[in-house]
Design an enzyme around this catalytic site. Structure first.
Site, PDB file in Angstrom:
ATOM      1  N   GLU B 124      88.108 120.396  86.867  1.00 36.27           N
ATOM      2  CA  GLU B 124      87.348 121.567  87.338  1.00 36.27           C
ATOM      3  C   GLU B 124      86.249 121.946  86.346  1.00 36.27           C
ATOM      4  OE1 GLU B 124      87.708 123.676  90.358  1.00 36.27           O
ATOM      5  OE2 GLU B 124      85.763 123.992  89.437  1.00 36.27           O
ATOM      6  N   ILE B 131      82.692 128.278  86.728  1.00 34.73           N
ATOM      7  CA  ILE B 131      82.551 128.476  88.178  1.00 34.73           C
ATOM      8  C   ILE B 131      83.494 127.527  88.897  1.00 34.73           C
ATOM      9  CG2 ILE B 131      80.957 128.528  90.115  1.00 34.73           C
ATOM     10  CD1 ILE B 131      78.657 128.407  88.165  1.00 34.73           C
ATOM     11  N   GLU B 185      71.154 121.618  72.003  1.00 35.54           N
ATOM     12  CA  GLU B 185      71.512 120.832  70.815  1.00 35.54           C
ATOM     13  C   GLU B 185      70.250 120.511  70.014  1.00 35.54           C
ATOM     14  OE1 GLU B 185      74.777 118.988  70.723  1.00 35.54           O
ATOM     15  OE2 GLU B 185      75.456 120.113  72.471  1.00 35.54           O
ATOM     16  N   ASP B 196      72.567 115.343  81.726  1.00 32.73           N
ATOM     17  CA  ASP B 196      73.747 116.189  81.912  1.00 32.73           C
ATOM     18  C   ASP B 196      73.885 116.575  83.386  1.00 32.73           C
ATOM     19  OD1 ASP B 196      75.856 118.146  80.728  1.00 32.73           O
ATOM     20  OD2 ASP B 196      74.548 119.432  81.927  1.00 32.73           O
ATOM     21  N   LYS B 200      76.760 115.573  86.480  1.00 28.22           N
ATOM     22  CA  LYS B 200      77.441 116.562  87.315  1.00 28.22           C
ATOM     23  C   LYS B 200      77.217 116.295  88.798  1.00 28.22           C
ATOM     24  CE  LYS B 200      77.289 120.046  83.678  1.00 28.22           C
ATOM     25  NZ  LYS B 200      76.420 121.097  83.088  1.00 28.22           N
ATOM     26  N   GLY B 298      79.691 127.508  77.977  1.00 28.46           N
ATOM     27  CA  GLY B 298      80.229 128.518  77.083  1.00 28.46           C
ATOM     28  C   GLY B 298      81.703 128.263  76.856  1.00 28.46           C
TER      29      GLY B 298
END
Lengths: 415, 415
Positions: B124, B131, B185, B196, B200, B298
């Protein structure tokens, strides 16, 4: 093949049959089981339906048929949906529903009966139509303390308010349009008085806090008194008026739970949830704000949520899902008059403007005037600071005693 | 008591330990089992940590301890996370992860191994941080054909674009600010080049369409070439530029899957997803549009998603969740040059304005000029109609041959 039954062939029920039929293959693939519809219960006749051989008028056909493992209760209303659901659960059948009134009224009891009989009672479709909210709340956000839930939970009132905000349409005209478009019932009370939203926030609160918060504990106020003047002042202030169902846990562990119109800032993620859409903000201590957004009603969105629950039951025929809350009482909820929030006020008076400002500032804290273009004569509007509601009511009475008429008082949201 | 292990004590790993510890009671209540942390694997020493007695540098401690039933892999990177995960699954341990690179690269294989060993591999947290999106997609939207998924999947680039849009900050300055705030970064390539987001969308596509869509099949373009001029023209057009990962199934059953900057209209529900927030729009044939919104990254949001998966594994120790896709190959995906969309163009030339318009209209369909205040000399911008990408590229070459320099070409979104 697992057999299901559908009770009620109205808008949602016919949608459930349609989704189960049209997606038969992909559902079987995902569930690893084919799902058949053995009965459709309705008191009406549907001789021309392609499913005419499945209709029955006898609930016992479903109840006494051991092949039926899952029942979709999409009849609406508390009776006889309650009795039927209870008996199905007691007979070892899982039940799924879109019936928010029943879940809000009898959820704790029906969940207990489901547990005792090792079956499931699922109701994803009861809140937010096709928006997945019950399952994410109970599962995905499980490792979180949910601090607050606030949502636009009723599409009809959101449509009306959107028309008022965007097109300067009066409440009456917007309601008439909603009725014409089929968004509002001929008797619109359940929507415009906030009762529908009240049932939904009561379900969400029960789920989040683990105890049944009955709708009668929820201070509920609709949108019938919202005027275009209020809408214009809200815009000047930098926001919009929305009908919000919200619940948050206070420091003393009681719940502040209400349905009422609120001023929300334009930057809030709920401010742009317009028309018949619903949006639900879940504030978690770890996740921060997560918002779920989508069409809150409608035949297919709701039906697809019901079918997703049927599929979940089929996958868990021998295992219960952890959807659970226990019975609760009125002590869970902070009395409305003891809750604290900031307000918007609109007043009217023949008095001199400075006197009005002085009178309002005298009894409310942090008073700030809001100005709008083309305001009515003798009309002023303010936003105030946080104050206990009982004190706000006293303050309103004190102002009224000086000859200032308070036309509107609306809560200001904290999200 | 079910024992878990955490592999990797970086930002997410320490967050997982924190959430499991601080929410111990509420987690035990919801899971009906206490969850203990038996090991934390890290090559570094943490002598001052309150969990110092749980640290190990030996993966075998975890692998060979039969008490450990669930392992959180929050190390990141493909190696040795892949080998560790594989061995854990083969030893009958469920694994949960936030490692999008590993899931995007090895998901099909690891899901197969999990299935063979009757354990779960859950992720997840790999998309959308806190989310909930993997679970709603796989479960709640199960009774739906998902037509399209489109999302703002990377918080860093969204932060940069928001600064460019709202504060007229240059890409370089916005990137420097993101780095200063810890959102980007020191080597920002994975974010700003779109990799990235590519991982996803590859995970979401695999989940929705049931076959592994590897990141190398995804046409991926970052935001490094977006200028303030483009941002200004997008505003004149009535929209914003966002980095969008999207996938939709075409009529011939291949997938149009890309990560690239897109112009999206202000009225789109993704247009207001700003700063480091993520938003994912799922368009279903029954549900219509559902949007999931929240903080995409986060420590605590991601950690709480990992913990929710741990809890789910504990609840399903003997039963597999239906999270599954099989291996796939490049034939799943429509080659980018054969996809069809409308574009925004910004061009520069010493030629007469009417000649430029004529040259562009000659090779593109439905050309409409966009005007912005304070535009550069000799600069013009247009939106065009739908066209096959290969033809768009030929059209650009044809324009360039007439002495018009094409500075930008950006896809226009259809949601």
């Amino acid at each position: 093949m697992v057999q299901a039954a559908v009770m009620g062939y109205g808008v949602v029920g016919s949608g459930v049959v349609e989704v189960l039929t049209e997606h038969r293959d992909s559902i079987a693939k995902r569930t690893k089981e084919e799902i058949g519809i053995k009965y459709i219960l309705d008191i009406r006749d549907f001789p021309d339906s392609p499913f005419h051989d499945k209709f029955t008028k006898s609930f016992d056909d479903i109840l006494l048929d051991d092949e039926v493992r899952v029942v979709a209760e999409v009849m609406g209303g508390v009776h006889p949906a309650y009795e039927f659901t209870k008996q199905c659960l007691e007979h070892g059948k899982s039940v799924v529903t879109s019936n928010k009134e029943l879940v809000a009224t009898k959820g704790a009891e029906l969940l207990r009966i489901a547990k005792e009989n090792n079956v499931n009672y699922l109701f994803e479709a009861s809140v937010g139509g096709g928006i997945p909210i019950i399952r994410p709340l109970s599962q995905c956000l499980a490792a979180n303390d949910v601090i607050e839930v606030a949502g636009i939970l009723n599409g009809t009132t959101n449509f009306i308010l959107t028309k008022m905000i965007r097109e300067n349409m009066s409440f009456e005209d917007a309601l008439a349009m909603a009725q014409q478009l089929g968004y509002a019932e001929r008797n619109p009370a359940a929507d415009v008085e906030g009762h529908d939203a009240g049932r939904k926030i009561s379900i969400l609160a029960s789920l989040v806090y683990g105890k049944h918060v009955y709708p009668e504990y929820v201070h509920t106020q609709g949108i019938t008194r919202i005027t275009l003047q209020d809408v214009a002042y809200a815009a000047s202030w930098g926001g919009v008026i929305k009908l919000i169902g919200q619940v948050k846990r206070l420091e003393d562990q009681t719940l502040d739970i209400t349905v009422e119109p609120m001023l929300i800032e334009k930057s809030s993620q709920l401010a742009n949830v317009d028309d018949v859409f619903n949006g639900i903000l879940v504030r978690g201590d770890s996740t921060g704000d997560v918002v779920f957004y989508g069409k809150g009603a409608g035949k297919l969105p709701t039906a697809s949520a019901v079918v997703a629950d049927i599929m979940d039951c089929v996958k868990h025929l021998k295992k219960r899902k952890y959807l659970d809350w226990v019975d609760g009482d009125a002590s869970l909820v902070k009395p409305y008059t003891q809750t604290v929030y900031a307000s918007y006020l609109r007043v009217e008076s023949q008095l001199d403007k400075q006197k009005i400002i002085a009178a309002v500032s005298d009894v409310f804290s942090d008073v700030r005037e809001i100005v709008r273009a083309n305001s009515d004569d003798q009309e002023l509007a303010f936003v105030t600071g946080d104050m206990v509601v009982a004190d706000q009511e006293k303050a309103v009475a004190a102002i009224e005693a000086t000859g200032i008429h308070v036309l509107s008082k609306i809560r200001i949201a904290d999200f």
